[in-house]
Each structure stands twice: as C-alpha cells, then as structure tokens.
Motif scaffolding. Structure first.
Motif, mmCIF file in Angstrom:
data_model
loop_
_atom_site.group_PDB
_atom_site.id
_atom_site.type_symbol
_atom_site.label_atom_id
_atom_site.label_comp_id
_atom_site.label_asym_id
_atom_site.label_seq_id
_atom_site.Cartn_x
_atom_site.Cartn_y
_atom_site.Cartn_z
ATOM 1 N N GLY A 86 0.802 -1.209 0.000
ATOM 2 C CA GLY A 86 0.000 0.000 0.000
ATOM 3 C C GLY A 86 0.834 1.257 0.000
ATOM 4 O O GLY A 86 0.342 2.337 -0.324
ATOM 5 N N GLU A 87 2.112 1.122 0.364
ATOM 6 C CA GLU A 87 3.021 2.263 0.379
ATOM 7 C C GLU A 87 4.168 2.069 -0.607
ATOM 8 O O GLU A 87 4.600 3.014 -1.263
ATOM 9 C CB GLU A 87 3.579 2.474 1.785
ATOM 10 C CG GLU A 87 2.510 2.815 2.823
ATOM 11 C CD GLU A 87 3.103 2.961 4.208
ATOM 12 O OE1 GLU A 87 4.322 2.697 4.373
ATOM 13 O OE2 GLU A 87 2.364 3.337 5.136
ATOM 14 N N LEU A 122 7.812 -4.498 6.614
ATOM 15 C CA LEU A 122 6.538 -5.007 7.093
ATOM 16 C C LEU A 122 6.198 -4.423 8.464
ATOM 17 O O LEU A 122 7.069 -4.291 9.324
ATOM 18 C CB LEU A 122 6.583 -6.534 7.189
ATOM 19 C CG LEU A 122 6.966 -7.261 5.894
ATOM 20 C CD1 LEU A 122 7.045 -8.755 6.148
ATOM 21 C CD2 LEU A 122 5.975 -6.950 4.787
ATOM 22 N N SER A 123 4.938 -4.101 8.654
ATOM 23 C CA SER A 123 4.482 -3.528 9.912
ATOM 24 C C SER A 123 4.150 -4.620 10.922
ATOM 25 O O SER A 123 3.496 -5.615 10.583
ATOM 26 C CB SER A 123 3.238 -2.664 9.675
ATOM 27 O OG SER A 123 2.669 -2.265 10.905
ATOM 28 N N ASN A 124 4.574 -4.431 12.167
ATOM 29 C CA ASN A 124 4.229 -5.367 13.229
ATOM 30 C C ASN A 124 2.814 -5.163 13.742
ATOM 31 O O ASN A 124 2.276 -6.010 14.455
ATOM 32 C CB ASN A 124 5.213 -5.232 14.401
ATOM 33 C CG ASN A 124 6.605 -5.678 14.020
ATOM 34 O OD1 ASN A 124 6.801 -6.364 13.021
ATOM 35 N ND2 ASN A 124 7.595 -5.277 14.806
ATOM 36 N N ARG A 128 -1.411 -5.363 4.878
ATOM 37 C CA ARG A 128 -2.095 -6.006 3.758
ATOM 38 C C ARG A 128 -1.145 -5.996 2.574
ATOM 39 O O ARG A 128 -0.719 -4.932 2.105
ATOM 40 C CB ARG A 128 -3.393 -5.290 3.402
ATOM 41 C CG ARG A 128 -4.080 -5.874 2.160
ATOM 42 C CD ARG A 128 -5.420 -5.198 1.880
ATOM 43 N NE ARG A 128 -5.957 -5.574 0.588
ATOM 44 C CZ ARG A 128 -6.605 -6.704 0.313
ATOM 45 N NH1 ARG A 128 -6.785 -7.586 1.282
ATOM 46 N NH2 ARG A 128 -7.071 -6.970 -0.898
ATOM 47 N N LEU A 129 -0.813 -7.188 2.098
ATOM 48 C CA LEU A 129 0.079 -7.352 0.966
ATOM 49 C C LEU A 129 -0.737 -7.834 -0.232
ATOM 50 O O LEU A 129 -1.557 -8.756 -0.100
ATOM 51 C CB LEU A 129 1.165 -8.378 1.289
ATOM 52 C CG LEU A 129 2.063 -8.063 2.495
ATOM 53 C CD1 LEU A 129 2.917 -9.265 2.852
ATOM 54 C CD2 LEU A 129 2.925 -6.848 2.226
ATOM 55 N N VAL A 130 -0.508 -7.227 -1.379
ATOM 56 C CA VAL A 130 -1.254 -7.592 -2.584
ATOM 57 C C VAL A 130 -0.265 -7.946 -3.690
ATOM 58 O O VAL A 130 0.652 -7.171 -3.999
ATOM 59 C CB VAL A 130 -2.178 -6.453 -3.045
ATOM 60 C CG1 VAL A 130 -2.940 -6.879 -4.307
ATOM 61 C CG2 VAL A 130 -3.158 -6.075 -1.937
#
Length: 560
Positions: A86-87, A122-124, A128-130
């Motif tokens: 998303g970023e 990656l956030s702890n 959401r990974l696409v």
C-alpha cells in the motif's frame, strides 16, 4: 474452591498436568488446525495452486530493527508480478519461489529459498500485501495476504493462516509399514527401556519431558563410553520446576560425554517438550512415561510402551529429534544450568507385582503421530472411524472437551466405549465428573462407561492410550486435551494389527475389572469409600485457604 479444582485449572492451562509415506485421510491424517489467536490472516487466493501466490511472511524477527524480515512469493513462472503493501511496490522475479527482503544478508540464514533484495518493510501492527500481475492498464490482483498484530519470532503460513515459531515444521502422519514390536506395560516391565538403550551400537537419541533415572543415566553413559553417539533432549521448564535429582543425572550425562540439551527460552517453539521416546540404532521406543523412577523405573505409574523394530520408524523419529534438537531454542545443558533453579523431590520407591510380561507382536502398519500438527486430529479421526469398541486409558479427560465429545458421538452410533481414568488424588474431582456424565449418558441408553482405576498393581494411571475395534492401538505422550495437541511437542504411535491390540486390550481389561472389583469392595464408585470422600471434602475446604501456598509450590501432575 477445592484443591483439585485449583490444580485442574493449572493442568488445563498447561495441557500436560493434572523417510516414509505420508498418510492422508480423517482417521490418522488430515491438515493441522487453522486459525490464529492474534493477527488472523486472510487473502483472496490465487486462481490455482499452481498460480502465483504469497506463501509466507516473517514480519517480526527477534532482531534489532526486525532485520531479516521477509515475504515468500511463488511466482510460478509468471512475469510482470509486483508486490505492494500500500506504500511501496516491488517487482517479483518470475522464476520459482523467492524471499523478498530489505535485509537479504540477515534473511538468508533463515530460509532455504533464494533471497532477493526488495525495499519492502513489514508492519508489526498489521499489514495487507497484494500480489498483482500485469503492466500498464491491465493490472490484476492475483493474491493477497492480510494479518493483524504480529507474534515476535513467528512465521505466518499464508495458506493456513497459522503463526508458527520459526524453525517449527508441522509434520504429517507418517506410515512406516509393518514391523515386529515388543509390547509392554509399566510398572510390570521396567527393564525393556533400559535394555533397548544397552543394546545400541551406533546411536541413541532420547527425547523426554523430565529425566531423573539413575538406571537410564547409567545406560547412556556406558553407551557413550563404548563409542555410541548419544544425544538427549528435554524440557527446560517442566511444571513445578526441575528437581535436584534431575540436575544430578543431567550433570552425570554431560560429564560422561552425552550431548544434553533442553528446549527453553522466551521464543521456544513449544509450550512444553513433552514426548517420551528413544531411537536406539534402528529400534524406536515410544512410551507414555517419563524417564524417572516413577515412570520407566516401574516404581509408580501404569504406563504403556512399545519398542518397534523398524528402520523406517526409527528414521522418522530421528528426523523429529533432529528438527527439535538442532533448533535455536535447544539450549546446551551447561548453559541452561547456570541460571536455572531447582526444587527438592522425593523419588518414587514403590514395589509393584508384575503380571504382564513383554510380548513380541506383529504390527501390520505403524504410523507416527506428532503434535503440534497431526496427532489430535488423527486420534479423534480414529475414534470417528470406530465401528465396534473403544477402550481408553488416560490420566484425565475433560468432560467438556473435544475428545470426550468424540467418544460420546461414537457411543451415539452404537460403539461400546469404556474409559479408565487415574485414581490420583489430584485428578479426583475432574475424573468424577467424567464418571458422572458417562453414567448419565448410559442411563439414556448410550453404551459408554467410565471408571476410576484401582491402585493394586500401580499407584496411578499415567498412560495415554486406546484400543479401537480390537485392531488399532494408540500409545504415546499425547494427553487428550486441546492445549497438548496444539502447543506441546508430543509423539505417539498408531499400531494396526490384531496382535498388539490383543496385548494392550488384555492389560486394559485386567485394569478395568480391577476397578470394578475395588468399587464393589468399598461400596463406592470407582474405589472411593465414604471415609475417603469425607476426607477429600475436608481437604477441599482447607485447600481454599492453602491455595496460594500450594500453587506457589506447584504440584505438577507430570512430576508424580
């Protein structure tokens, strides 16, 4: 609240107190349980198992700055793939399975696939990974993975949505074929485990929960002296703590050249390393009892054991041992000992009449069950497949748990179910509940009965076993509760064949009849007379006052 209830709370919470063919199917196979307690994973899924997909994520390593975090993607030969949080959007190579990581040098020791550097963090707190395919105006989402708060040091399986500690691989049920086996029970045959170790010429791999047996220690040190490679793996934090007797024996082993390790630390893969097995050359020894005088020493507990003469069974257990003993949470004994504390415990010293001699039996098929992973579903599946009879020998059983429910379901379709439970005082209240519920169901017409064992030939029941349809035997370390099957390392065997079923069925029948005879002798249920019941009631009242002290000392069911 009675002492038994207080101890039951502890036991329930901990789940322990109180090279071959992969097998599919509900009876002794099936997928591991799904679900995550934190960070539930969801995804849209790819078009097919062979299509591009996200297979795993490791967002929260035990490292400064989460160095080593990664996402594993199987591109399945598809070009024009990108992965986005998303970023940031990064490109995915088209060839095979790769791990995408912003810190590839830290990731490479953690995975067995190629690592590709990618500016993806990656956030702890959740992510959401696409995974998308295409370029220009034709871009389609082909897979996604969404999770909530992470678990430090645990890896997310994108297919099952399950978090597992890094280094934990859940195994399928493994069939190892026919074999000759030595069936035995304890306390009747305490020499079988020791003889198995004494015969080894090349290797001994011994796994356990606790270890305090001088006889077994003698055998292991002697084996090391004659050049046998000896390794021992135990739990580093058993309920109630390690005893001074265990410390003395492990010190002896380490001094004698034995590689002793314990599963310990804040990122241990298991709540408890609870199996009881040994590999001695090509023999596989699987027990329900701990390596201590009360268990393998024959001084207290009713237990079941089997020595399987099978290279394939030994190879599978050796693979389980290597998986566990070579992990980062397998701490050398000398390192663990420096900061460990120990408690005093008087070893069991009972003498019991031997009635059942070891017997050589032909097993038509051996299946290795392990937890976490397959053991729980396999046991309940075997119960679900029963057509005629089920005999269960267990220290305790939760009347509200899935195992008792599966037994009731079997009885509902006409299967005769007999449940023999421990007579230990700390299991008294919970086991009475099972006896009472079974009696209520029997009054409704279901062929189910539960009894409390009588302690004439042993002090208490510690076995975890079953005989189903006079054809299948289940024997091993698995306590029949949800925590044990999902959080502990457990090992059990399913033995298919009339001969092993006849042996264990005969021992069960003798213990079952002894429980009935004792009940009639004292005029009570399951061998508890009115004086004992009054004593227990008074003890329950006193327990509420003494609970804090007792729980501080922690009466460990597995210690006894």
């Amino acid at each position: 609240m009675s002492l038994a209830v207080l101890l039951l709370v502890v036991s329930t919470a901990l789940g322990i107190v109180p090279a071959a063919a992969v097998v599919d199917g509900p009876s002794l196979g099936g997928a591991p349980p799904n679900g995550t307690e934190s960070g539930t994973a969801t995804g849209i899924g790819s078009d097919a198992e062979t299509g591009p997909r996200i297979t795993a994520a490791f967002p929260d390593p035990v490292a400064r700055g989460d160095a080593g975090e990664y996402v594993v993607v199987d591109a399945a030969g598809t070009s024009n793939l990108t992965l986005s949080d998303g970023e940031t959007t990064v490109r995915v190579p088209p060839d095979g399975v790769v791990a995408l990581s912003a810190t590839p040098n830290a990731t490479r020791p953690l995975v067995d696939v190629p690592v590709v550097e990618a500016n993806l963090y990656l956030s702890n707190a959740g992510e959401r990974l696409v995974l998308r395919r295409g370029a220009g105006g034709e871009i389609d989402a082909v897979d996604s993975l969404e999770y909530g708060r992470t678990r430090e040091g645990e890896r997310l399986n994108a297919t099952t949505g399950e978090w597992t500690p890094r280094g934990l691989t859940r195994r399928p049920v493994v069939a190892t074929g026919p074999a000759s086996a030595t069936a035995f029970v304890l306390p009747d045959s305490p020499d079988v485990p020791v003889e198995t170790l004494r015969r080894a010429d090349e290797r001994i791999l011994l796994a356990g929960y606790t270890f305090a047996s001088p006889r077994v220690a003698d055998a292991l040190v002697a084996a090391a002296d004659r050049g046998v490679r000896v390794r021992v793996l135990l739990d580093g934090g058993p309920v109630g703590g390690m005893t001074t007797a265990q410390r003395a024996q492990l010190d002896r082993l380490a001094a004698g050249g034995v590689d002793v390790r314990v599963i310990a630390g804040p990122h241990a893969r298991y709540a408890f390393h609870h199996p009881k097995y040994a590999v001695a050359d090509d023999a596989a020894l699987v027990l329900t009892e701990n390596w201590k005088p009360s268990g393998t020493g024959g001084k207290s507990s009713r237990g079941w054991g089997v020595r399987v003469h099978s290279e394939r069974t030994a190879a599978e257990l050796a693979a389980v041992f290597a998986h566990d003993a070579d992990g980062l949470d397998a701490v050398p004994w000398r390192d663990h000992r420096r900061n460990a504390s120990f408690v005093e415990e008087r070893p069991a010293s009972g003498a019991h009449e031997s009635r059942f001699e070891p017997e050589t039996v032909a097993v038509e098929d051996v299946r290795v069950l392990t937890a976490p992973g397959n053991a729980g579903p396999a046991v309940r599946g075997a119960i679900a497949d029963a057509n005629g009879t089920i005999d269960v020998l267990s220290p305790r059983l939760d009347p509200d748990g899935p195992y008792f429910a599966s037994l009731v379901t079997a009885a509902g379709r006409g299967v005769r179910v007999r449940i023999l439970l421990s007579n230990a005082w700390y299991d008294e209240e919970s086991n009475r509940a099972v006896v009472g519920e079974s009696a209520r169901l029997r009054e409704q017409g279901l062929p189910i009965e539960a009894r409390i064992a009588a302690g004439h030939r042993f002090e208490k029941v510690h076995a975890k076993g079953a005989v189903i349809d006079d054809e299948t035997v289940l024997v091993g370390s698995l306590n029949w509760n949800e925590h044990a099957e999902s959080e502990n390392r457990e090992v059990a065997l399913a033995l298919n064949g009339r001969e092993p079923a006849a042996f264990y069925g005969a021992t069960f029948a003798a213990d079952w009849e002894a429980a009935s005879a004792e009940s009639e002798r004292v005029g009570g249920v399951g061998g508890v007379d009115w004086k004992t019941r009054v004593t227990l009631a008074l003890g329950a009242l006193a327990a509420a006052v003494l609970a804090a002290f007792v729980l501080r000392r922690t009466v460990a069911f597995e210690r006894l």
